[in-house]
Motif scaffolding. Structure first.
Motif, PDB file in Angstrom:
ATOM      1  N   LEU A   1       2.097   1.972  -3.454  1.00 33.68           N
ATOM      2  CA  LEU A   1       1.039   1.915  -4.235  1.00 33.68           C
ATOM      3  C   LEU A   1       0.644   3.499  -4.341  1.00 33.68           C
ATOM      4  O   LEU A   1       0.431   4.121  -5.254  1.00 33.68           O
ATOM      5  CB  LEU A   1      -0.044   1.190  -4.217  1.00 33.68           C
ATOM      6  CG  LEU A   1      -1.354   1.347  -5.174  1.00 33.68           C
ATOM      7  CD1 LEU A   1      -0.697   0.873  -6.383  1.00 33.68           C
ATOM      8  CD2 LEU A   1      -2.436   0.461  -4.641  1.00 33.68           C
ATOM      9  N   THR A   2       0.410   4.044  -2.926  1.00 38.67           N
ATOM     10  CA  THR A   2      -0.143   5.280  -2.629  1.00 38.67           C
ATOM     11  C   THR A   2       0.644   6.270  -1.952  1.00 38.67           C
ATOM     12  O   THR A   2       0.244   7.502  -2.075  1.00 38.67           O
ATOM     13  CB  THR A   2      -1.450   5.282  -2.095  1.00 38.67           C
ATOM     14  OG1 THR A   2      -1.231   4.680  -0.883  1.00 38.67           O
ATOM     15  CG2 THR A   2      -2.314   4.478  -3.103  1.00 38.67           C
TER      16      THR A   2
ATOM     17  N   LEU B   1       0.744  -1.437  -0.231  1.00 38.60           N
ATOM     18  CA  LEU B   1       0.058   0.156   0.090  1.00 38.60           C
ATOM     19  C   LEU B   1       0.943   1.333   0.008  1.00 38.60           C
ATOM     20  O   LEU B   1       0.446   2.204  -0.809  1.00 38.60           O
ATOM     21  CB  LEU B   1      -0.844   0.016   1.288  1.00 38.60           C
ATOM     22  CG  LEU B   1      -2.031  -1.003   1.032  1.00 38.60           C
ATOM     23  CD1 LEU B   1      -2.768  -1.004   2.531  1.00 38.60           C
ATOM     24  CD2 LEU B   1      -3.162  -0.653   0.158  1.00 38.60           C
TER      25      LEU B   1
ATOM     26  N   ALA C   1       0.456   4.826   3.946  1.00 38.67           N
ATOM     27  CA  ALA C   1      -0.827   4.466   3.584  1.00 38.67           C
ATOM     28  C   ALA C   1      -1.389   3.434   4.175  1.00 38.67           C
ATOM     29  O   ALA C   1      -2.559   2.940   4.620  1.00 38.67           O
ATOM     30  CB  ALA C   1      -0.764   4.427   2.068  1.00 38.67           C
TER      31      ALA C   1
END
Length: 377
Positions: free
Chosen positions: A64-65, A61, A69
């Motif tokens: 990814l962001t 995560l 996150a």
């Protein structure tokens, strides 16, 4: 990746999957019941929070962001799950007032989530997503993040525990056991959250941190999650176990009634009910077992009613006290019927009736069927 499938995690994921599958099934059967949706959201969010805190998923995560996150998703989902759990009890207890109260409960949830986003934003990038530790507890963004999330969680958990203790008095035995386990889990989670909040407050108020508070809080939180999952899963598992026992009992009784049914069906073929076409998978469904069982009981009773003008005794009562005598009486009645002997044509009571359920009426039929099998009537 290996840590994701540790023994403890596997047990937790099995509990999550079982509980979630059961609640989705219950929600599909009653889609307009608010508590069903709320408890389903609770389990889904707690499961998501549990997965988000696993390192392999948290790192994914973060990549990814953005860094932090995983930690943010973990705590936001936990907060939503706690709020949904509180709505479960409010939806069951408040009646017409519940829409307004439910909307009111969304306000502190929204405030807690906004606070977590703000705290994460003001936290230096290198500290985002890091676990609470003596090195980071004095970082304002980290302390604000964990304290805000912890205080909201404490509020929800204590409120839910209070509602559970109110429900325990009126719940049935199986539900009461599940509620007790859930209450114990929520209490452990509450105490663990309080210890984490104290860890932050003491560090900011007095300077030095007290790591032992975190050492106690973490096991309490893990124990609380397991107990809570066990509590909400127990009633459903217990109900499925009871249903399985009942299905097996009906299968056994169906087989034990076969000798009596065969004798009566040979004399009165019209008692055999016509079968309706079923799908090829219907025979594997639980309701098929029950349908065959009840059908057999009905057919046997119809046969005994038609034979009753030739009976000189209460056959089913005799079967309990004197099985051999009952088998002989049945054999004699069948012989009289086959010989075309005259009778008054009046059907007689062949089952005492008045039982608490159909099972009590079936007991004498089982005794009679066993007697028929032993005596070759």
């Amino acid at each position: 990746m290996n840590s994701l499938f540790s023994p403890i995690n596997i047990v937790a994921m099995v509990l999550f999957a079982t509980a979630l599958a059961w609640r989705i099934y219950q929600t599909s059967r009653a889609p307009r019941v608010l508590p069903n949706w709320a408890i389903t959201v609770t389990i889904a969010c707690v499961a998501g929070s549990f997965l988000a805190q696993q390192k392999v998923i948290s790192d994914w995560l973060d990549e990814l962001t953005g860094k932090g996150a995983g930690r943010l998703v973990n705590n936001v989902m936990l907060a939503i799950g706690a709020c949904a759990l509180l709505i479960v009890f409010l939806g069951s207890a408040l009646g017409p007032r519940r829409p307004r109260r439910v909307l009111f409960e969304l306000l502190p949830l929204a405030a807690a989530i906004v606070l977590m986003f703000i705290a994460m934003a003001v936290t230096p990038r290198e500290a985002r997503g890091a676990a609470l530790s003596p090195k980071l507890v004095h970082e304002p963004g980290v302390a604000l993040f964990y304290l805000g999330a912890g205080l909201y969680l404490i509020y929800c958990l204590i409120a839910c525990t209070w509602w559970i203790f109110r429900y325990i008095r009126t719940a049935d035995r199986n539900l009461r056991t599940g509620l007790k386990l859930s209450a114990a889990g929520l209490l452990c989670l509450s105490v663990g959250s309080v210890f984490r909040a104290l860890y932050i407050v003491i560090a900011w108020a007095f300077g030095p941190s007290v790591p032992v508070l975190l050492s106690v809080a973490i096991p309490l939180v893990l124990l609380g999650i397991v107990l809570f999952l066990a509590g909400i899963t127990y009633p459903g598992v217990r109900a499925r176990f009871a249903a399985l026992q009942r299905r097996r009992q009906h299968q056994r009784h169906h087989e034990r009634l076969t000798p009596l049914w065969t004798v009566l069906a040979d004399v009165y073929p019209n008692i055999v009910l016509r079968s309706t076409p079923r799908g090829r998978w219907d025979q594997w469904r639980p309701r098929t077992v029950h349908r065959h069982y009840y059908r057999r009981v009905i057919e046997i009773r119809d046969g005994l009613v038609q034979l009753s003008p030739y009976l000189d005794t209460d056959l089913t009562a005799l079967a309990v006290d004197d099985p051999r005598g009952a088998a002989e009486a049945l054999k004699t009645a069948i012989a009289r019927q086959a010989a075309g002997e005259e009778n008054d044509g009046r059907a007689k009571l062949v089952l005492p009736g008045g039982g608490a359920d159909i099972e009590s009426d079936v007991r004498p039929l089982l005794a009679l069927s066993a007697a028929v099998s032993q005596n070759g009537a």
